[in-house]
Design a protein around this motif. Structure first.
Motif, mmCIF file in Angstrom:
data_model
loop_
_atom_site.group_PDB
_atom_site.id
_atom_site.type_symbol
_atom_site.label_atom_id
_atom_site.label_comp_id
_atom_site.label_asym_id
_atom_site.label_seq_id
_atom_site.Cartn_x
_atom_site.Cartn_y
_atom_site.Cartn_z
ATOM 1 N N GLU A 8 0.840 -1.197 0.000
ATOM 2 C CA GLU A 8 0.000 0.000 0.000
ATOM 3 C C GLU A 8 0.876 1.249 0.000
ATOM 4 O OE1 GLU A 8 -3.395 0.194 2.722
ATOM 5 O OE2 GLU A 8 -2.947 -1.902 3.246
ATOM 6 N N HIS A 9 0.281 2.374 -0.351
ATOM 7 C CA HIS A 9 1.005 3.640 -0.395
ATOM 8 C C HIS A 9 1.641 3.964 0.961
ATOM 9 C CE1 HIS A 9 2.137 7.509 -2.001
ATOM 10 N NE2 HIS A 9 1.596 8.088 -0.939
ATOM 11 N N THR A 12 2.129 -0.600 4.115
ATOM 12 C CA THR A 12 1.561 -1.861 4.581
ATOM 13 C C THR A 12 1.645 -2.906 3.475
ATOM 14 O OG1 THR A 12 0.020 -0.669 6.012
ATOM 15 C CG2 THR A 12 -0.513 -2.973 5.509
ATOM 16 N N GLY A 35 -7.114 -0.610 -1.955
ATOM 17 C CA GLY A 35 -6.433 0.211 -2.944
ATOM 18 C C GLY A 35 -6.592 -0.265 -4.373
ATOM 19 N N LEU A 102 1.059 0.128 -4.684
ATOM 20 C CA LEU A 102 -0.195 0.800 -4.979
ATOM 21 C C LEU A 102 0.004 2.314 -4.986
ATOM 22 C CD1 LEU A 102 -2.235 -1.454 -2.627
ATOM 23 C CD2 LEU A 102 -2.425 -1.433 -5.084
#
Length: 107
Positions: A8-9, A12, A35, A102
């Motif tokens: 994730e951005h 995570t 996402g 992402l």
């Protein structure tokens, strides 16, 4: 079967095992990876499953076709080299260990 890491951005990580023949988008959707919105369901008619390939994977993933290239114009902050639509990447044993990042958001 391939193991794919979605980052994730915010950093995570989600590591999922995916059966061959599914798409990377289906892997994210089926494993509730946040996402990846996949509004069009995998028809390459939106850009809401956009990711950035990890630099080590850019040359290992099959090349994008013209339709995917065109649709990436609508993605959030596309990168000419690393951006891909996950609905267009079929999972094979060759993708075991794939890492995708992402974007901050999907448009």
């Amino acid at each position: 079967m391939a193991k794919i890491t979605f980052i994730e951005h915010n950093g995570t990580e989600h590591v999922v095992e995916v059966a061959n023949g599914l798409t990377v988008m289906e892997a994210a959707r089926d494993n509730n990876v946040p996402g990846i919105e996949a509004d069009c369901g995998g028809a390459c008619a939106c850009s809401t499953c956009h990711v950035y390939l990890h630099p080590d994977w850019v040359e290992k993933v099959p090349a994008k076709d013209a339709m995917e290239e065109d649709m990436l114009d609508f993605a959030y902050q596309p990168d000419e080299v690393r951006s891909r639509l996950t609905c267009q990447i079929k999972v094979t044993d060759d993708l075991d260990g794939l890492i995708v990042q992402l974007p901050e958001k999907q448009i």
